[in-house]
Design a protein around this motif. Structure first.
Motif, short mmCIF file in Angstrom:
data_model
loop_
_atom_site.label_atom_id
_atom_site.label_comp_id
_atom_site.label_asym_id
_atom_site.label_seq_id
_atom_site.Cartn_x
_atom_site.Cartn_y
_atom_site.Cartn_z
N ALA A 1 7.60 12.66 -2.28
CA ALA A 1 7.83 12.71 -0.83
C ALA A 1 9.28 12.38 -0.50
CB ALA A 1 6.88 11.74 -0.12
N ALA A 2 9.88 11.49 -1.27
CA ALA A 2 11.28 11.11 -1.02
C ALA A 2 12.21 12.30 -1.25
CB ALA A 2 11.67 9.94 -1.91
N THR A 3 11.94 13.11 -2.28
CA THR A 3 12.78 14.29 -2.52
C THR A 3 12.65 15.30 -1.38
OG1 THR A 3 11.03 15.38 -3.82
CG2 THR A 3 12.61 14.02 -5.02
N LYS A 4 11.42 15.45 -0.85
CA LYS A 4 11.24 16.36 0.29
C LYS A 4 11.89 15.78 1.54
CE LYS A 4 6.87 18.20 -1.48
NZ LYS A 4 5.39 18.27 -1.28
N CYS A 5 11.85 14.45 1.66
CA CYS A 5 12.50 13.79 2.79
C CYS A 5 14.00 14.06 2.77
CB CYS A 5 12.20 12.30 2.75
SG CYS A 5 12.98 11.34 4.05
N ILE A 6 14.60 14.00 1.59
CA ILE A 6 16.03 14.28 1.45
C ILE A 6 16.36 15.68 1.95
CG2 ILE A 6 17.82 14.75 -0.27
CD1 ILE A 6 16.77 12.36 -1.84
N GLN B 1 0.84 -1.19 0.00
CA GLN B 1 0.00 0.00 0.00
C GLN B 1 0.88 1.25 0.00
OE1 GLN B 1 -3.32 0.35 -0.08
NE2 GLN B 1 -3.75 -1.85 -0.15
N TRP B 2 0.76 2.05 -1.06
CA TRP B 2 1.66 3.21 -1.18
C TRP B 2 1.42 4.23 -0.07
CZ3 TRP B 2 -0.02 8.22 -1.82
CH2 TRP B 2 -1.34 8.41 -2.26
N ARG B 3 0.20 4.29 0.49
CA ARG B 3 -0.05 5.23 1.58
C ARG B 3 0.73 4.86 2.84
NH1 ARG B 3 -4.88 4.95 -1.17
NH2 ARG B 3 -5.76 6.95 -1.82
N VAL B 4 0.93 3.56 3.04
CA VAL B 4 1.73 3.12 4.17
C VAL B 4 3.19 3.53 3.96
CG1 VAL B 4 2.55 1.12 5.47
CG2 VAL B 4 0.17 1.20 4.70
N ARG B 5 3.69 3.32 2.74
CA ARG B 5 5.07 3.74 2.44
C ARG B 5 5.20 5.25 2.64
NH1 ARG B 5 3.98 0.64 -2.18
NH2 ARG B 5 4.39 2.34 -3.64
N LEU B 6 4.16 6.00 2.25
CA LEU B 6 4.19 7.45 2.40
C LEU B 6 4.25 7.84 3.88
CD1 LEU B 6 4.03 10.08 0.73
CD2 LEU B 6 1.55 10.03 1.07
N GLN C 1 8.02 9.74 8.62
CA GLN C 1 8.68 9.51 9.91
C GLN C 1 10.20 9.53 9.81
OE1 GLN C 1 7.17 9.14 12.98
NE2 GLN C 1 5.35 9.78 11.86
N MET C 2 10.75 9.53 8.60
CA MET C 2 12.20 9.44 8.43
C MET C 2 12.98 10.57 9.11
SD MET C 2 13.27 6.71 6.95
CE MET C 2 11.97 5.67 7.62
N PRO C 3 12.59 11.84 8.95
CA PRO C 3 13.36 12.91 9.61
C PRO C 3 13.39 12.74 11.13
CG PRO C 3 11.96 13.83 7.91
CD PRO C 3 11.56 12.40 8.05
N LEU C 4 12.26 12.29 11.70
CA LEU C 4 12.21 12.07 13.15
C LEU C 4 13.12 10.93 13.56
CD1 LEU C 4 10.87 13.01 15.77
CD2 LEU C 4 9.07 11.34 15.35
N LEU C 5 13.10 9.85 12.78
CA LEU C 5 14.00 8.72 13.06
C LEU C 5 15.45 9.15 12.91
CD1 LEU C 5 12.06 5.83 11.29
CD2 LEU C 5 12.58 5.97 13.72
N ALA C 6 15.71 10.02 11.94
CA ALA C 6 17.08 10.50 11.73
C ALA C 6 17.60 11.24 12.96
CB ALA C 6 17.12 11.42 10.51
N LYS C 7 16.74 12.06 13.56
CA LYS C 7 17.15 12.78 14.78
C LYS C 7 17.42 11.82 15.93
CE LYS C 7 14.45 16.93 13.68
NZ LYS C 7 13.28 17.75 14.07
#
Length: 594
Positions: free
Chosen positions: A470-475, A425-430, A435-441
């Motif tokens: 979303a991946a580009t914004k995540c970067i 499900q792409w919404r789950v991946r989204l 959550q990636m920036p938070l996990l990064a911190k």
């Protein structure tokens, strides 16, 4: 149908200026038109007629005309009720506000619910413009007429007019209003009793304690036992108001038994309303009753046979024990067995509800209890077959991360997040991307690079555009966490490589990624690493790629040094002569900014 031909109101009396006569005549013609939309538009311009007529003629001609002519479609009647709410200044101010009551009283009697509700809303608003003497002279008699109406519509409308006038009239009139309200609570028609039940709590707030005890409390008890569930559920809603008004001991003795009864009501709708009001009841009764009586009721509702009730009760979890201070953790611990049952509930709706709130318990329970009792539930929900359940857990992980720390997150939850990163499900991946920036911190660059950076780079090649975007914004967000040196080492080489890929979408995504980096990239990296990629992509066979080269250069232009500008100008000159007109336009625009 409006009968304008019967009453030449607007031009047969005092002479009017020629410039004001014409628009009024046009409006009257429109009101006689067979087209409903035309008449609807005309009713929305009633204030124009009133302004042209003046205050006195509006009171003596327009308002009586409206009262005698209200025989129209539901939409038009609703607009009339809306417009009359604006008429107090047009009839001469608050001193003449009572002249607006007759047409609204007529609207309170129509069968269409939306019209009656709008008329009652307008009357509630107009009551503020009435002085106490006006309320007693005009408003209270109107309530009495409506309450005595033959048709249920009038009596239902009357129920909504007690509260707005009650506190501003004399004790004698208050007694008469309470007597009328009592009659409506015992009305033979369920719709009227339902309307009365919906205003019982608010009337209690406006009444004295003595009158609540002697008159309104018996009405509450009567309505709470009504044979219609639509009445009982509104009586359950009144519990909150009565618990606030009554002294604590009386509220416990009189209201708490009714709450316990409502929790066992045969209608799931009543139980659902009680679950919805649980947080307000907690505030009204205070910590001791919450701990000893209301929490067990919430547990019962979380174990209800109806999924709608269980879901509504689960949604109250974040509010549990807010009044209990130091005892809140112990109270929440008593709910954990119910949490566990709901995490395995047969209804996806219930599991989705608990997935969205279970993380709220982590800050209260503390690290040890969260790891022992809460994290296993979260892992179970992360593996749920329903995408909405998984998505709700991912969206609330930040609250758990702050409690259990880096090591626990990396060993317990990160493996589950990695699995969800490839969810069908792409919404789950989204949700995982968010959550990636938070996990990064939380994790630090070394652990993030080893476990999660490959996922971020893989999302740039996802089949779904929303994921790639979303991946580009995540970067971009990750660069703000780890700094540009990290991006230059990890991200830029991958973006450059994508710009040389055979797949058109990957080449396009590389441009989007460069756009995302434009806010943090330095001028040397632009000239050395990115400009050659853009120069190559400017010769791409796909016009959309060439177009986005110009847009990317435009974003980079504020940070371009002389070397980068020297590389970009020939590229843009060539694109300015491109066969595609859109490419030409964006190239010209970017060139002007260099």
């Amino acid at each position: 149908t409006w009968g304008f031909e019967q009453l030449p109101v607007f031009w047969s009396f005092a002479p009017m200026a020629a410039d004001s006569l014409s628009p009024i005549a046009v409006l009257i013609d429109e009101l006689k038109d067979e087209d409903t939309q035309m008449r609807l538009n005309s009713m929305r311009r009633l204030s124009t007629i009133a302004l042209a007529l003046g205050e006195e003629r509006t009171r003596t001609e327009l308002i009586p005309f409206l009262k005698d002519s209200l025989e129209e479609e539901e939409e038009i009647l609703q607009v009339v009720a809306e417009e009359l709410a604006k008429f107090v200044p047009l009839v001469g101010g608050p001193a003449h506000a009572h002249t607006l009551l007759p047409p609204l009283e007529t609207l309170c009697m129509v069968e269409e619910t939306v019209v009656r509700e709008k008329a009652v809303e307008t009357l509630q608003s107009l009551s503020k413009d009435h002085s106490p003497s006006q309320l007693e002279q005009y408003f209270c008699p109107m309530i009495k007429r409506l309450a005595a109406g033959d048709w249920f519509a009038a009596r239902s409308s009357a129920c909504g007019l007690f509260v707005c006038s009650y506190s501003r009239v004399s004790p004698q009139h208050q007694a008469a209003l309470r007597q009328l309200f009592m009659q409506l609570c015992h009305d033979d028609t369920p719709m009227v009793r339902r309307a009365a039940a919906s205003y019982l709590g608010k009337l209690a707030e406006a009444s004295s304690i003595e009158h609540v005890r002697t008159e309104l409390l018996p009405l509450f008890t009567y309505l709470a036992q009504d044979d219609q569930d639509t009445v009982r559920l509104l009586a359950a809603d009144a519990c909150v108001y009565l618990a606030r008004v009554l002294p604590r001991d009386e509220a416990i003795a009189e209201i708490l038994p009714s709450i316990s009864t409502a929790a066992k009501d045969r209608s799931w709708r009543v139980r659902s309303v009680l679950a919805d009001k649980w947080s307000e009841l907690q505030k009204a009764f205070g910590p001791e009753i919450t701990k000893n009586d209301l929490v067990p009721i919430l547990v019962r509702l979380m174990q209800d046979q109806e999924p709608e009730v269980r879901a509504q009760a689960a949604a109250r979890v974040p509010d549990v024990g807010l009044e209990l201070a130091g005892e809140r953790a112990a109270v929440l611990s008593t709910l954990l067995p119910a949490f566990s049952e709901l995490c395995s509930d047969m209804s996806p709706h219930v599991r989705t509800a608990i997935a969205g709130v279970v993380s709220h318990a982590a800050p209260v329970l503390g690290k040890e209890r969260t790891l022992d009792q809460l994290v296993p539930l979260l892992i179970r929900l992360l593996k749920d077959e329903a995408a909405e359940v998984r998505l709700n857990v991912i969206g609330k992980l930040d609250q758990v991360q702050q409690v259990i720390g880096v090591d626990a997150i990396s060993s317990v939850l990160v493996p589950e997040v990695v699995a969800l990163a490839e969810d069908n499900q792409w919404r789950v991946r989204l949700a995982v991307i968010d959550q990636m920036p938070l996990l990064a911190k939380t994790l630090g660059s070394d652990m993030f690079d080893s476990r999660l950076t490959p996922l971020v780079l893989a999302w740039l090649s996802d089949n779904v555009f929303a994921i790639r975007e979303a991946a580009t914004k995540c970067i971009r967000d990750l660069v703000t966490v780890y700094g540009f040196p990290w991006a230059k080492r990890i991200i830029v080489p991958n973006v450059v490589s994508m710009g040389q890929d055979r797949a058109y979408l990957k080449r396009l995504t590389s441009l989007f990624a460069i756009n995302a980096l434009s806010e943090v990239v330095d001028s040397d990296t632009i000239a050395k690493d990115l400009a050659p990629v853009l120069a190559t992509l400017a010769k791409d066979s796909v016009a959309n790629v060439r177009l986005n080269v110009s847009r990317t250069v435009e974003k980079l232009s504020p940070k371009c040094n002389a070397a980068a500008i020297a590389l970009f100008k020939p590229v843009l000159d060539r694109l300015r002569a491109d066969a595609d007109v859109d490419v030409q336009y964006y190239a010209q625009h970017a060139l002007a900014l260099l």
